[in-house]
Design an enzyme around this catalytic site. Structure first.
Site, short mmCIF file in Angstrom:
data_model
loop_
_atom_site.label_atom_id
_atom_site.label_comp_id
_atom_site.label_asym_id
_atom_site.label_seq_id
_atom_site.Cartn_x
_atom_site.Cartn_y
_atom_site.Cartn_z
N LYS A 171 0.86 -1.18 0.00
CA LYS A 171 0.00 0.00 0.00
C LYS A 171 0.90 1.23 0.00
O LYS A 171 1.43 1.63 1.03
CB LYS A 171 -0.93 0.06 1.22
CG LYS A 171 -1.97 1.19 1.07
CD LYS A 171 -2.48 1.72 2.39
CE LYS A 171 -1.58 2.78 3.00
NZ LYS A 171 -1.52 4.05 2.21
N GLU A 246 9.60 1.56 10.92
CA GLU A 246 10.65 2.57 10.70
C GLU A 246 9.94 3.91 10.80
O GLU A 246 9.15 4.27 9.92
CB GLU A 246 11.30 2.37 9.32
CG GLU A 246 12.63 3.08 9.18
CD GLU A 246 12.48 4.55 8.90
OE1 GLU A 246 12.76 5.36 9.82
OE2 GLU A 246 12.09 4.90 7.79
N CYS A 279 13.27 11.35 7.72
CA CYS A 279 13.22 10.98 9.13
C CYS A 279 14.60 11.00 9.77
O CYS A 279 14.71 11.14 10.99
CB CYS A 279 12.57 9.61 9.29
SG CYS A 279 13.28 8.35 8.21
N GLU A 379 9.25 16.33 15.87
CA GLU A 379 9.74 16.21 14.51
C GLU A 379 8.95 17.17 13.62
O GLU A 379 7.73 17.07 13.52
CB GLU A 379 9.58 14.78 14.01
CG GLU A 379 10.16 14.57 12.61
CD GLU A 379 9.99 13.14 12.12
OE1 GLU A 379 10.92 12.62 11.48
OE2 GLU A 379 8.92 12.54 12.37
#
Length: 474
Positions: A171, A246, A279, A379
């Site tokens: 997906k 992750e 990231c 973040e």
């Protein structure tokens, strides 16, 4: 691209059971660039059933046959790389030059690394004279990938999973799905057997949640936000399926006084690369006090020299953020930083001059950032850097580790023993030192809320395997 509204299931392009049109927005101009269809439960069930039906044959397909298919996939990928670069540039705003070299290049680089690792991989290893350890595919795997590095993450999941002998349902991100559709064409052209690889477009609450909870899915591999990773883990808990995550990061870049002259400027550029949408970006820069004033001037100059332009424009620049949602989030966090008392050294909350349409952010640097501030902790996922001084090694290690994340940290010093010592004490899955990149096939993954899996090379293949002990082998 003729298959945008179709899904790839059991070796065929098929229409969804019920069409749910979804517009893909070009972030460079906020205009619709494509329309896909989002899947529903019936589409998810069909893809999982195809993967389940194909599993037994694929699991026992000889390694040489799998290896030949992976080599063919690499050949197709390279031959059609320009199509992929243009798709990625259009859907998520990577400047075309960067899309060719880095976005598309990441996929081929990882694919080459997996082929090398797979060639040498042993699925059966003796434990004693009479006992054998077998490594076997876990089963049907749901692979849920993000929009920021589409080919990097699709290749890091699909290739090791099928090499291990698993069958998969991908997906891709619905925000940047064009590359996922194109990759499905590559898999088809390479000749993988029907059902080994399947792809259904959808969003997180729809297809993503359906895959996470599906009783016939044995494993979920997800890359994305920590918030979504927690939801997937909860959804998967009822069936106790394996979940490999992750997730996000808040990387520290520690620059000691003896670091190379270009360390600060390189750190700013690294933070702003891919418009800050990585990231593993080094978003918190800690500079040793004797060099701090110089670093402030260098960071300001580097930010102001960073050009922002449409993805279609040639040259070295950063493009837009991926979406209105991401634009609003980054702008809001910049405003929060100002309101909480950080000093705005460069950039700010508005669009760059001359760019009034498109999700463009100004390359931004803050100083006087303290640990209780939102921009220190959260973040941001945009071109925003926090710059802070430190006085000694123990203090900076404590500051670097003062985060729920633990993906990638960075150390800059010419003192080899110090560099190794600091790297050991940093709580992260990766530590990059002195600007030296990682080798092909090295393990990618994090500690703490940055995730729990490893991707790349032999580590990525092992992620999709079960370990079986068999006694009395001889």
């Amino acid at each position: 691209m003729s298959n945008l509204k179709n899904f790839y299931i059991n070796g065929q392009w098929v229409a969804p059971e019920a069409a749910q049109d979804f517009d893909v927005i070009n972030p460079s101009n906020e205009e619709v660039c494509a329309t896909i269809s989002l899947g529903g439960q019936a589409d998810t069930n069909a893809a999982v059933a195809a993967a389940r039906a194909a599993f037994d044959d694929w699991a026992f397909t000889p390694k040489a046959e799998k290896l030949a298919l992976l080599r063919k996939l690499l050949e197709v990928y390279n031959a059609r790389s320009e199509e992929m670069a243009r798709a990625i540039s259009l859907e998520m705003g990577a400047p075309l030059k960067m899309a060719r070299a880095q976005q598309v290049g990441a996929g081929s680089w990882h694919l080459e690394g997996f082929i090398d690792a797979f060639e040498a991989f042993e699925f059966e290893t003796p434990y004693t004279d009479t006992e054998m350890t077998l490594r076997e595919p876990i089963g049907v795997c749901a692979l849920i990938t993000p929009w920021n590095w589409p080919m990097n993450q699709i290749v890091l999941k699909v290739v090791p999973a099928v090499a291990a002998g698993c069958t998969v349902v991908l997906k891709p991100s619905e925000i940047a799905p064009l590359s996922g559709v194109l990759f499905s064409e590559f898999m088809d052209e390479a000749g993988f057997p029907a059902g080994v690889y399947n792809m259904v477009n959808g969003d997180g609450p729809g297809v993503g949640s359906q895959l996470s909870a599906h009783p016939d899915v044995d494993m979920v591999s997800f890359t994305g936000s920590s918030r979504a990773g927690k939801l997937i883990s909860k959804s998967a808990a009822d069936t106790l399926k394996r979940v490999s995550l992750e997730l996000g990061g808040k990387g520290a870049n520690i620059i000691f006084a003896d670091a190379r002259a270009e360390a600060v400027t390189d750190g700013v550029r690294h933070c702003f690369g891919n418009t800050g949408q990585s990231c593993n970006a080094p978003t918190r820069m800690f500079v040793e006090r004797p060099r701090y004033d110089e670093a402030v001037a260098q960071a300001k100059a580097a930010a102001e020299a960073t050009k922002v332009a449409p993805a279609s424009e040639d040259g070295r620049h950063i493009g837009p953020l991926v979406s209105q949602m991401q634009f609003d989030k980054v702008r809001g966090l910049i405003e929060t930083g100002i309101n909480e008392g950080a000093t705005l050294l460069a950039g700010g909350a508005g669009r760059p001059d001359g760019l009034n349409r498109g999700y463009y952010a100004r390359p931004t640097v803050f100083t006087d950032v303290t640990p209780e501030m939102t921009i220190y902790k959260e973040e941001i996922f945009g071109p925003v850097l926090c710059l802070m001084p430190f006085d000694n090694e123990d203090d900076v290690i404590a500051m670097a580790n003062d985060t729920p994340y633990g993906l990638t940290n960075y150390v800059q010093t010419e003192d080899t023993e110090k560099r190794r010592r600091v790297a050991r004490r940093l709580r992260s899955g990766m530590v990059e030192t002195n600007g030296t990149g990682f080798a092909k096939g090295s393990p990618f993954g994090g500690y703490k809320q940055s995730g729990n899996g490893r991707e790349g090379g032999v580590f990525g293949i092992e992620e999709f395997l079960e370990v079986k002990a068999v006694s009395g082998w001889k």
